[in-house]
Design a protein around this motif. Structure first.
Motif, PDB file in Angstrom:
ATOM      1  N   SER A  18      16.477 -51.782  73.063  1.00 35.08           N
ATOM      2  CA  SER A  18      16.717 -50.982  74.262  1.00 35.08           C
ATOM      3  C   SER A  18      18.193 -50.641  74.397  1.00 35.08           C
ATOM      4  O   SER A  18      18.565 -49.518  74.753  1.00 35.08           O
ATOM      5  N   TRP A  22      19.844 -46.912  74.346  1.00 33.14           N
ATOM      6  CA  TRP A  22      20.655 -46.477  75.483  1.00 33.14           C
ATOM      7  C   TRP A  22      21.989 -45.920  75.016  1.00 33.14           C
ATOM      8  O   TRP A  22      22.413 -44.850  75.443  1.00 33.14           O
ATOM      9  N   ALA A  90      18.710 -50.980  80.488  1.00 32.92           N
ATOM     10  CA  ALA A  90      18.600 -50.078  79.343  1.00 32.92           C
ATOM     11  C   ALA A  90      17.138 -49.804  79.008  1.00 32.92           C
ATOM     12  O   ALA A  90      16.761 -48.672  78.676  1.00 32.92           O
ATOM     13  N   VAL A  93      15.842 -47.255  81.461  1.00 32.68           N
ATOM     14  CA  VAL A  93      16.391 -45.912  81.221  1.00 32.68           C
ATOM     15  C   VAL A  93      15.735 -45.268  80.004  1.00 32.68           C
ATOM     16  O   VAL A  93      15.397 -44.075  80.015  1.00 32.68           O
ATOM     17  N   THR A  94      15.545 -46.048  78.952  1.00 35.81           N
ATOM     18  CA  THR A  94      15.049 -45.487  77.689  1.00 35.81           C
ATOM     19  C   THR A  94      13.527 -45.461  77.597  1.00 35.81           C
ATOM     20  O   THR A  94      12.987 -44.878  76.659  1.00 35.81           O
TER      21      THR A  94
END
Length: 214
Positions: A18, A22, A90, A93-94
């Motif tokens: 992750s 990111w 992260a 977000v990803t």
């Protein structure tokens, strides 16, 4: 217990990936033609606040602890805590929610929760803002099979299904939900993406067709 331990270990193993995504600006599981729906808005400030507190604690303990061995152990633990907070954010977000080009839906929370819903099982979708109590996942089998995936104490999208789907909690417990409520930063855009992929999909859970796109 074994299932919970396996779930935690799997999450720890996904953390470095992750962080790499990111930094590279890449997203997981989003294909060409899909619509990615982020959901980190309500929690971003809290995550950076936790990072700030962890860094301050690390510096303070480095000054206060006089014993080298204890100082080294605490430094490793604090650095690991900072890494895990970064990795959790992260992962969120990803790994956004995904509306597939075929009208399917993938509802996620980082690497902790991942539920795929086939387009054929979706009966209705609408914007619905709610502020439920509790943690990340709120589910009561007696409450009409409603699953809440809560971010920042809120959900903004409601999805009704033609049949229950099985979901897996972060620690491995399973449940079956007929209604899913979750948060998306731009719920209207997510619903419009459904309308594009499934022209016959109801806009508010009734027989009114989806409004035309601008």
């Amino acid at each position: 217990m074994k299932r919970a331990v396996r779930g935690l270990i799997a999450h720890e193993m996904r953390a470095p990936g992750s962080l790499v995504r990111w930094v590279a600006g890449r997203r997981h599981g989003v294909r060409e033609g899909d619509h990615a729906a982020p959901y980190t808005g309500p929690q971003t400030a809290m995550m950076y606040g936790l990072l700030f507190v962890a860094v301050v604690e690390t510096v303070a303990l480095a000054v206060l602890i006089p014993w080298p061995l204890v100082h080294g152990i605490v430094l490793v633990l604090d650095a690991y805590a900072v890494l895990m907070v970064l990795a959790l954010h992260a992962g969120c977000v990803t790994r956004p929610h995904v509306v597939g080009a075929d009208g399917s839906l993938r509802i996620r929370y980082g690497a902790l929760f991942d539920l795929r819903v086939a387009g054929a099982t979706i009966a209705a979708v609408r914007v619905e803002r709610r502020y439920p109590d509790g943690g990340l996942i709120r589910f009561d089998p007696a409450d009409d099979g409603i699953l809440d995936l809560v971010v920042g104490s809120q959900t903004t999208v409601r999805v009704e299904l033609t049949a229950p789907v099985t979901f897996v909690r972060p620690l491995g417990r399973r449940g079956r939900a007929r209604v899913i409520r979750f948060h998306a930063d731009e719920p209207e855009a997510l619903v419009r993406a459904f309308a594009r992929a499934r022209g016959h999909l109801p806009w508010r859970g009734d027989r009114t067709p989806a409004p035309p796109l601008p």
